[in-house]
Design a protein around this motif. Sequence first.
Motif, PDB file in Angstrom:
ATOM      1  N   UNK A  18       0.833  -1.203   0.000  1.00  0.00           N
ATOM      2  CA  UNK A  18       0.000   0.000   0.000  1.00  0.00           C
ATOM      3  C   UNK A  18       0.870   1.258   0.000  1.00  0.00           C
ATOM      4  N   UNK A  19       1.902   1.276   0.822  1.00  0.00           N
ATOM      5  CA  UNK A  19       2.803   2.431   0.894  1.00  0.00           C
ATOM      6  C   UNK A  19       3.471   2.679  -0.461  1.00  0.00           C
ATOM      7  N   UNK A  20       3.956   1.627  -1.089  1.00  0.00           N
ATOM      8  CA  UNK A  20       4.633   1.767  -2.381  1.00  0.00           C
ATOM      9  C   UNK A  20       3.681   2.300  -3.449  1.00  0.00           C
ATOM     10  N   UNK A  21       2.453   1.794  -3.456  1.00  0.00           N
ATOM     11  CA  UNK A  21       1.481   2.268  -4.439  1.00  0.00           C
ATOM     12  C   UNK A  21       1.159   3.747  -4.237  1.00  0.00           C
ATOM     13  N   UNK A  22       0.990   4.173  -2.991  1.00  0.00           N
ATOM     14  CA  UNK A  22       0.770   5.599  -2.717  1.00  0.00           C
ATOM     15  C   UNK A  22       1.967   6.407  -3.195  1.00  0.00           C
ATOM     16  N   UNK A  23       3.154   5.943  -2.890  1.00  0.00           N
ATOM     17  CA  UNK A  23       4.374   6.630  -3.331  1.00  0.00           C
ATOM     18  C   UNK A  23       4.456   6.715  -4.858  1.00  0.00           C
ATOM     19  N   UNK A  24       3.897   5.717  -5.539  1.00  0.00           N
ATOM     20  CA  UNK A  24       3.909   5.692  -7.002  1.00  0.00           C
ATOM     21  C   UNK A  24       2.737   6.456  -7.620  1.00  0.00           C
ATOM     22  N   UNK A  25       1.935   7.131  -6.788  1.00  0.00           N
ATOM     23  CA  UNK A  25       0.880   7.993  -7.303  1.00  0.00           C
ATOM     24  C   UNK A  25      -0.508   7.401  -7.364  1.00  0.00           C
ATOM     25  N   UNK A  26      -0.724   6.263  -6.738  1.00  0.00           N
ATOM     26  CA  UNK A  26      -2.045   5.642  -6.733  1.00  0.00           C
ATOM     27  C   UNK A  26      -2.891   6.164  -5.572  1.00  0.00           C
ATOM     28  N   UNK A  27      -4.200   6.211  -5.788  1.00  0.00           N
ATOM     29  CA  UNK A  27      -5.145   6.225  -4.685  1.00  0.00           C
ATOM     30  C   UNK A  27      -5.235   4.765  -4.261  1.00  0.00           C
ATOM     31  N   UNK A  28      -5.194   4.501  -2.959  1.00  0.00           N
ATOM     32  CA  UNK A  28      -5.170   3.117  -2.485  1.00  0.00           C
ATOM     33  C   UNK A  28      -6.294   2.886  -1.487  1.00  0.00           C
ATOM     34  N   UNK A  29      -7.046   1.825  -1.731  1.00  0.00           N
ATOM     35  CA  UNK A  29      -8.053   1.354  -0.794  1.00  0.00           C
ATOM     36  C   UNK A  29      -7.406   0.235   0.004  1.00  0.00           C
ATOM     37  N   UNK A  30      -7.225   0.482   1.287  1.00  0.00           N
ATOM     38  CA  UNK A  30      -6.622  -0.472   2.217  1.00  0.00           C
ATOM     39  C   UNK A  30      -7.754  -1.266   2.847  1.00  0.00           C
ATOM     40  N   UNK A  31      -7.682  -2.599   2.802  1.00  0.00           N
ATOM     41  CA  UNK A  31      -8.731  -3.400   3.424  1.00  0.00           C
ATOM     42  C   UNK A  31      -8.153  -4.319   4.486  1.00  0.00           C
ATOM     43  N   UNK A  32      -9.015  -4.658   5.431  1.00  0.00           N
ATOM     44  CA  UNK A  32      -8.666  -5.586   6.492  1.00  0.00           C
ATOM     45  C   UNK A  32      -9.838  -5.713   7.436  1.00  0.00           C
ATOM     46  N   UNK A  33      -9.718  -6.626   8.381  1.00  0.00           N
ATOM     47  CA  UNK A  33     -10.812  -6.859   9.334  1.00  0.00           C
ATOM     48  C   UNK A  33     -10.800  -5.881  10.501  1.00  0.00           C
ATOM     49  N   UNK A  34      -9.631  -5.449  10.919  1.00  0.00           N
ATOM     50  CA  UNK A  34      -9.510  -4.592  12.101  1.00  0.00           C
ATOM     51  C   UNK A  34      -9.617  -3.114  11.732  1.00  0.00           C
TER      52      UNK A  34
END
Length: 83
Positions: A18-34
């Motif tokens: 997720x961090x790398x994608x943000x750094x590369x200019x993406x909007x990122x949807x982070x998913x998880x249970x918590x």
Amino acid sequence: MPTAIVTGATSGLGVDIARRLVDDGFDVIVTGRSVERGEAVAQSVGDKATFVQADLTEDGAADRVVEAALSATGRLDVLVNNA
């Protein structure tokens, strides 16, 4: 701006992706249970990350994540199925 969903992104490799994608200019949807961990991860990786709580073993959860991504950014370009 391209959009990516990263499943299982509340720890380990998912956070790094997720961090790398943000750094590369993406909007990122982070998913998880918590919710607590997910919100902390989204905040830590940058202002282009958004947390969507999802337990992908539940019926319809994947659809809800995709809908949230499309609602937030209008597009979906990449899925990192890390969960």
